[in-house]
Scaffold this motif. Structure first.
Motif, PDB file in Angstrom:
ATOM      1  N   ASP A 160      -5.590   2.973  -3.830  1.00  0.00           N
ATOM      2  CA  ASP A 160      -5.218   1.635  -4.311  1.00  0.00           C
ATOM      3  C   ASP A 160      -5.397   1.507  -5.815  1.00  0.00           C
ATOM      4  OD1 ASP A 160      -7.943   1.625  -4.433  1.00  0.00           O
ATOM      5  OD2 ASP A 160      -8.221  -0.132  -3.159  1.00  0.00           O
ATOM      6  N   HIS A 161      -5.530   2.658  -6.504  1.00  0.00           N
ATOM      7  CA  HIS A 161      -5.688   2.597  -7.957  1.00  0.00           C
ATOM      8  C   HIS A 161      -5.211   3.892  -8.615  1.00  0.00           C
ATOM      9  CE1 HIS A 161      -9.348   4.488  -6.401  1.00  0.00           C
ATOM     10  NE2 HIS A 161      -9.424   5.108  -7.552  1.00  0.00           N
ATOM     11  N   ASP A 162      -5.036   3.830  -9.924  1.00  0.00           N
ATOM     12  CA  ASP A 162      -4.624   5.003 -10.698  1.00  0.00           C
ATOM     13  C   ASP A 162      -5.798   5.961 -10.853  1.00  0.00           C
ATOM     14  OD1 ASP A 162      -2.283   3.644 -11.000  1.00  0.00           O
ATOM     15  OD2 ASP A 162      -2.545   3.215 -13.123  1.00  0.00           O
ATOM     16  N   ARG A 169       3.499   3.935  -8.126  1.00  0.00           N
ATOM     17  CA  ARG A 169       3.002   2.652  -7.657  1.00  0.00           C
ATOM     18  C   ARG A 169       4.108   1.904  -6.924  1.00  0.00           C
ATOM     19  NH1 ARG A 169       1.746   3.494 -12.033  1.00  0.00           N
ATOM     20  NH2 ARG A 169       0.598   2.826 -13.781  1.00  0.00           N
ATOM     21  N   GLU A 170       3.748   1.407  -5.765  1.00  0.00           N
ATOM     22  CA  GLU A 170       4.645   0.554  -4.999  1.00  0.00           C
ATOM     23  C   GLU A 170       3.878  -0.709  -4.645  1.00  0.00           C
ATOM     24  OE1 GLU A 170       7.422   2.589  -2.182  1.00  0.00           O
ATOM     25  OE2 GLU A 170       5.802   4.057  -2.212  1.00  0.00           O
ATOM     26  N   ARG A 175      -3.128   8.947  -1.115  1.00  0.00           N
ATOM     27  CA  ARG A 175      -2.792   7.522  -1.054  1.00  0.00           C
ATOM     28  C   ARG A 175      -4.059   6.747  -1.396  1.00  0.00           C
ATOM     29  NH1 ARG A 175      -0.733   6.026   4.369  1.00  0.00           N
ATOM     30  NH2 ARG A 175      -2.939   6.042   4.902  1.00  0.00           N
ATOM     31  N   GLU A 200       1.068   0.377  -1.962  1.00  0.00           N
ATOM     32  CA  GLU A 200       0.186   1.534  -2.121  1.00  0.00           C
ATOM     33  C   GLU A 200       0.426   2.209  -3.461  1.00  0.00           C
ATOM     34  OE1 GLU A 200       1.213   4.204   1.071  1.00  0.00           O
ATOM     35  OE2 GLU A 200       2.828   5.097  -0.060  1.00  0.00           O
ATOM     36  N   THR A 201      -0.533   3.019  -3.832  1.00  0.00           N
ATOM     37  CA  THR A 201      -0.399   3.890  -4.995  1.00  0.00           C
ATOM     38  C   THR A 201      -0.598   5.315  -4.516  1.00  0.00           C
ATOM     39  OG1 THR A 201      -1.217   2.194  -6.508  1.00  0.00           O
ATOM     40  CG2 THR A 201      -1.354   4.468  -7.267  1.00  0.00           C
ATOM     41  N   THR A 202       0.281   6.196  -4.947  1.00  0.00           N
ATOM     42  CA  THR A 202       0.167   7.613  -4.632  1.00  0.00           C
ATOM     43  C   THR A 202      -0.152   8.342  -5.923  1.00  0.00           C
ATOM     44  OG1 THR A 202       1.764   7.440  -2.836  1.00  0.00           O
ATOM     45  CG2 THR A 202       1.380   9.647  -3.731  1.00  0.00           C
ATOM     46  N   THR A 237       1.596   9.561 -10.879  1.00  0.00           N
ATOM     47  CA  THR A 237       1.200   8.339 -10.195  1.00  0.00           C
ATOM     48  C   THR A 237       2.460   7.570  -9.840  1.00  0.00           C
ATOM     49  OG1 THR A 237      -0.847   8.203 -11.486  1.00  0.00           O
ATOM     50  CG2 THR A 237      -0.104   6.185 -10.400  1.00  0.00           C
TER      51      THR A 237
END
Length: 127
Positions: free
Chosen positions: A25-27, A36-37, A23, A40-42, A34
């Motif tokens: 906050d970026h790619d 993105r919500e 988890r 959060e970014t997973t 990847t």
């Protein structure tokens, strides 16, 4: 359409790589996946790449099972059948789908049980 028809004689490849689900906050440019919500970014990355990510949380030790079969969009219950079968073997899953391919990540320690259960469903396992 019956999901078991696709599992029977379907090919599942097992990654040689081990992955971490992070988890952040970026790619990450080398991420396998990847998501993105709003909050959060997973990213799913090979374990060797984890240190390059400023991650809030890391869940390491996953292996990827890729269902190498053409699954029509109209097919209902395919992933439910896979998840249920693996749950019966006490295997937790992290699921990712692309346009044409489904991937199920399982913990490395659970890989033998997952492979055994998929073989029971008629899948051919390729490592």
């Amino acid at each position: 359409m019956d999901p078991s028809e696709f599992l029977r004689d379907g090919t599942v490849s097992v990654s040689s790589e081990t992955y971490a689900v992070c988890r952040t906050d970026h790619d990450h440019p080398d991420a396998f996946a990847t998501v993105r919500e709003a909050g959060e970014t997973t990213v799913v990355v090979e374990s060797d790449d984890v240190e390059a990510i400023a991650a809030d949380a890391v869940e390491p030790g996953w292996r990827r099972l890729t269902f190498e079969m053409d699954l029509p969009f109209e097919l209902v219950g395919f992933l439910a059948a896979v998840a249920t079968a693996l749950a019966e073997a006490d295997v937790s899953v992290f699921v990712l789908s692309s346009y044409a391919t489904d991937h199920v990540l399982v913990k490395e320690a659970d890989l033998p049980a997952a492979v055994r259960r998929l073989e029971e469903l008629g899948c051919a396992i390729v490592e």
